[in-house]
Design a protein around this motif. Structure first.
Motif, PDB file in Angstrom:
ATOM      1  N   GLU A  96      -0.088 -12.236  20.859  1.00 53.97           N
ATOM      2  CA  GLU A  96       0.743 -13.243  21.506  1.00 53.97           C
ATOM      3  C   GLU A  96       2.222 -13.094  21.160  1.00 53.97           C
ATOM      4  N   ILE A  97       2.539 -12.742  19.910  1.00 56.80           N
ATOM      5  CA  ILE A  97       3.943 -12.687  19.505  1.00 56.80           C
ATOM      6  C   ILE A  97       4.537 -11.288  19.607  1.00 56.80           C
ATOM      7  N   GLY A  98       3.700 -10.267  19.780  1.00 60.13           N
ATOM      8  CA  GLY A  98       4.193  -8.910  19.941  1.00 60.13           C
ATOM      9  C   GLY A  98       4.348  -8.185  18.617  1.00 60.13           C
ATOM     10  N   PRO A  99       4.395  -6.844  18.639  1.00 57.91           N
ATOM     11  CA  PRO A  99       4.373  -6.053  17.406  1.00 57.91           C
ATOM     12  C   PRO A  99       5.557  -6.275  16.477  1.00 57.91           C
ATOM     13  N   THR A 100       6.763  -6.459  17.028  1.00 59.67           N
ATOM     14  CA  THR A 100       7.934  -6.627  16.159  1.00 59.67           C
ATOM     15  C   THR A 100       7.864  -7.945  15.402  1.00 59.67           C
ATOM     16  N   ALA A 101       7.589  -9.037  16.107  1.00 57.87           N
ATOM     17  CA  ALA A 101       7.490 -10.344  15.451  1.00 57.87           C
ATOM     18  C   ALA A 101       6.300 -10.380  14.494  1.00 57.87           C
ATOM     19  N   ALA A 102       5.208  -9.718  14.854  1.00 56.47           N
ATOM     20  CA  ALA A 102       4.043  -9.685  13.969  1.00 56.47           C
ATOM     21  C   ALA A 102       4.382  -8.973  12.667  1.00 56.47           C
ATOM     22  N   ARG A 103       5.091  -7.867  12.760  1.00 57.49           N
ATOM     23  CA  ARG A 103       5.485  -7.131  11.556  1.00 57.49           C
ATOM     24  C   ARG A 103       6.419  -7.974  10.699  1.00 57.49           C
ATOM     25  N   GLU A 104       7.349  -8.681  11.318  1.00 55.86           N
ATOM     26  CA  GLU A 104       8.275  -9.529  10.557  1.00 55.86           C
ATOM     27  C   GLU A 104       7.540 -10.678   9.868  1.00 55.86           C
ATOM     28  N   LEU A 105       6.563 -11.278  10.564  1.00 62.84           N
ATOM     29  CA  LEU A 105       5.811 -12.378   9.959  1.00 62.84           C
ATOM     30  C   LEU A 105       4.984 -11.895   8.778  1.00 62.84           C
ATOM     31  N   ARG A 106       4.351 -10.744   8.914  1.00 62.47           N
ATOM     32  CA  ARG A 106       3.578 -10.206   7.787  1.00 62.47           C
ATOM     33  C   ARG A 106       4.490  -9.974   6.575  1.00 62.47           C
ATOM     34  N   ARG A 107       5.669  -9.427   6.809  1.00 66.83           N
ATOM     35  CA  ARG A 107       6.569  -9.123   5.695  1.00 66.83           C
ATOM     36  C   ARG A 107       7.134 -10.404   5.074  1.00 66.83           C
ATOM     37  N   GLU A 108       7.405 -11.399   5.916  1.00 64.45           N
ATOM     38  CA  GLU A 108       7.871 -12.685   5.397  1.00 64.45           C
ATOM     39  C   GLU A 108       6.811 -13.314   4.491  1.00 64.45           C
ATOM     40  N   LEU A 109       5.564 -13.282   4.948  1.00 66.16           N
ATOM     41  CA  LEU A 109       4.501 -13.874   4.142  1.00 66.16           C
ATOM     42  C   LEU A 109       4.171 -13.023   2.925  1.00 66.16           C
ATOM     43  N   ARG A 110       4.346 -11.714   3.023  1.00 65.34           N
ATOM     44  CA  ARG A 110       4.180 -10.865   1.838  1.00 65.34           C
ATOM     45  C   ARG A 110       5.125 -11.325   0.730  1.00 65.34           C
ATOM     46  N   THR A 111       6.374 -11.609   1.085  1.00 66.65           N
ATOM     47  CA  THR A 111       7.341 -12.093   0.098  1.00 66.65           C
ATOM     48  C   THR A 111       6.913 -13.444  -0.474  1.00 66.65           C
ATOM     49  N   THR A 112       6.429 -14.339   0.390  1.00 66.83           N
ATOM     50  CA  THR A 112       5.993 -15.661  -0.068  1.00 66.83           C
ATOM     51  C   THR A 112       4.793 -15.555  -0.992  1.00 66.83           C
ATOM     52  N   PHE A 113       3.805 -14.729  -0.630  1.00 65.75           N
ATOM     53  CA  PHE A 113       2.631 -14.528  -1.487  1.00 65.75           C
ATOM     54  C   PHE A 113       3.036 -13.944  -2.841  1.00 65.75           C
ATOM     55  N   THR A 114       3.914 -12.948  -2.800  1.00 70.58           N
ATOM     56  CA  THR A 114       4.340 -12.299  -4.044  1.00 70.58           C
ATOM     57  C   THR A 114       5.019 -13.296  -4.967  1.00 70.58           C
ATOM     58  N   SER A 115       5.878 -14.143  -4.403  1.00 75.51           N
ATOM     59  CA  SER A 115       6.560 -15.150  -5.206  1.00 75.51           C
ATOM     60  C   SER A 115       5.564 -16.113  -5.841  1.00 75.51           C
ATOM     61  N   ALA A 116       4.560 -16.527  -5.078  1.00 73.36           N
ATOM     62  CA  ALA A 116       3.550 -17.445  -5.619  1.00 73.36           C
ATOM     63  C   ALA A 116       2.785 -16.805  -6.768  1.00 73.36           C
ATOM     64  N   LEU A 117       2.401 -15.545  -6.609  1.00 74.88           N
ATOM     65  CA  LEU A 117       1.654 -14.856  -7.670  1.00 74.88           C
ATOM     66  C   LEU A 117       2.530 -14.616  -8.896  1.00 74.88           C
ATOM     67  N   GLU A 118       3.783 -14.242  -8.676  1.00 72.96           N
ATOM     68  CA  GLU A 118       4.676 -13.984  -9.801  1.00 72.96           C
ATOM     69  C   GLU A 118       5.060 -15.257 -10.541  1.00 72.96           C
ATOM     70  N   SER A 119       4.832 -16.413  -9.928  1.00 72.32           N
ATOM     71  CA  SER A 119       5.106 -17.684 -10.597  1.00 72.32           C
ATOM     72  C   SER A 119       3.975 -18.093 -11.543  1.00 72.32           C
ATOM     73  N   GLY A 120       2.966 -17.239 -11.675  1.00 73.75           N
ATOM     74  CA  GLY A 120       1.854 -17.546 -12.571  1.00 73.75           C
ATOM     75  C   GLY A 120       0.702 -18.240 -11.887  1.00 73.75           C
ATOM     76  N   ARG A 121       0.637 -18.147 -10.565  1.00 70.14           N
ATOM     77  CA  ARG A 121      -0.448 -18.783  -9.812  1.00 70.14           C
ATOM     78  C   ARG A 121      -1.412 -17.732  -9.255  1.00 70.14           C
ATOM     79  N   ILE A 122      -2.593 -18.193  -8.895  1.00 71.13           N
ATOM     80  CA  ILE A 122      -3.588 -17.389  -8.210  1.00 71.13           C
ATOM     81  C   ILE A 122      -4.056 -18.162  -6.986  1.00 71.13           C
ATOM     82  N   ALA A 123      -4.477 -17.454  -5.939  1.00 74.86           N
ATOM     83  CA  ALA A 123      -4.999 -18.131  -4.754  1.00 74.86           C
ATOM     84  C   ALA A 123      -6.459 -18.494  -5.002  1.00 74.86           C
ATOM     85  N   VAL A 124      -6.800 -19.764  -4.783  1.00 71.50           N
ATOM     86  CA  VAL A 124      -8.141 -20.248  -5.083  1.00 71.50           C
ATOM     87  C   VAL A 124      -8.862 -20.758  -3.837  1.00 71.50           C
TER      88      VAL A 124
END
Length: 258
Positions: free
Chosen positions: A204-232
């Motif tokens: 629906e959003i196309g390859p460019t926007a999809a790639r940008e969203l994945r990378r944006e969330l990669r940064t968000t996930f990394t920040s959460a993990l580096e803050s001493g958290r785990i996904a439960v």
């Protein structure tokens, strides 16, 4: 699993379910034979005499500077025929792996999964009771494979303490509160909203926007993990959005004194 024919059926099922292209690479019966003979497990699910699912794992260990290495089973694959998914076969395969771990005195398993496969995430975290302990960017290279060849191959690493009961999960707020990519605090936890159906969202959003969203969330996930958290937990709030819960990592147990 026993014999060349059954192991060959595993390889064929894997190629079919993941829709592998000729250059994507695969597994073969020789590899699975070596796994079984050297500390790993290959378990299968059958309907009659037809193989409809399998999983294989091998022995891994933590390499730490201090203290002895702790072993675990690393589950490289768990595959279920397309027409039989969401019918409990995956759970049976995981519990078959768990039984073999317990018999060998191994108290945990690990495996990798795509953070955007939220159905897998819910199963791994909420159903089995695992925890996401790390994110590996581009784990299998800059592109995925099979039906996911257009995506980057970031992977969460989940650890499943096989002797621990599944902990209770906290409910989420109403769906109206959520938008994709949003990260909000819930006490000491962080909640991160992701697409519930990535296969549909990326079209629906196309390859460019999809790639940008994945990378944006990669940064968000990394920040959460580096803050001493785990996904439960990963729970769907509506047809479009699922929400990961990142909680503070539990403190390690103190060693018992004599």
């Amino acid at each position: 699993m026993d014999g060349y024919a059954e192991l060959s059926a595993c390889c064929a099922l894997y190629r079919r379910v993941l829709k592998l292209r000729p250059l994507d690479g695969s597994i073969n019966p020789r590899l699975l034979t070596a796994v079984q003979r050297n500390g790993g497990y290959v378990v299968g699910a059958f309907v009659g005499r037809e193989l409809v699912g399998f999983a294989y794992s091998f022995l891994g260990c933590d390499r730490t500077a201090a203290g002895p290495a702790r072993p675990y089973q690393y589950s490289e694959l768990a595959v279920v025929a397309d027409e039989l998914q969401s019918q409990g076969i995956g759970r049976q395969l995981k519990h078959a792996q768990r039984e073999r771990c317990l018999a060998a005195g191994i108290d945990r398993m690990r495996w990798a999964f795509d953070p955007f496969k939220t159905r897998n995430a819910h199963f791994n975290l909420d159903v089995l009771g695992g925890d996401v302990i790390a994110l590996v960017p581009a784990m299998y290279g800059p592109q995925g494979f099979g039906s996911d060849s257009a995506d980057e191959s970031d992977r969460f690493i989940v650890e499943w303490p096989v002797t621990r009961p599944v902990p209770p999960r906290r409910p989420l707020g109403p769906a109206a509160c959520w938008r994709l990519g949003r990260c909000v605090a819930d006490g000491d936890d962080l909640l991160i909203a992701v697409p519930a159906r990535w296969d549909r969202q990326r079209v629906e959003i196309g390859p460019t926007a999809a790639r940008e969203l994945r990378r944006e969330l990669r940064t968000t996930f990394t920040s959460a993990l580096e803050s001493g958290r785990i996904a439960v937990s990963c729970q769907r709030v509506d047809a479009d959005i699922a929400v990961y819960r990142f909680a503070p990592r539990p403190a390690p147990l103190a060693p018992e004194s004599d």
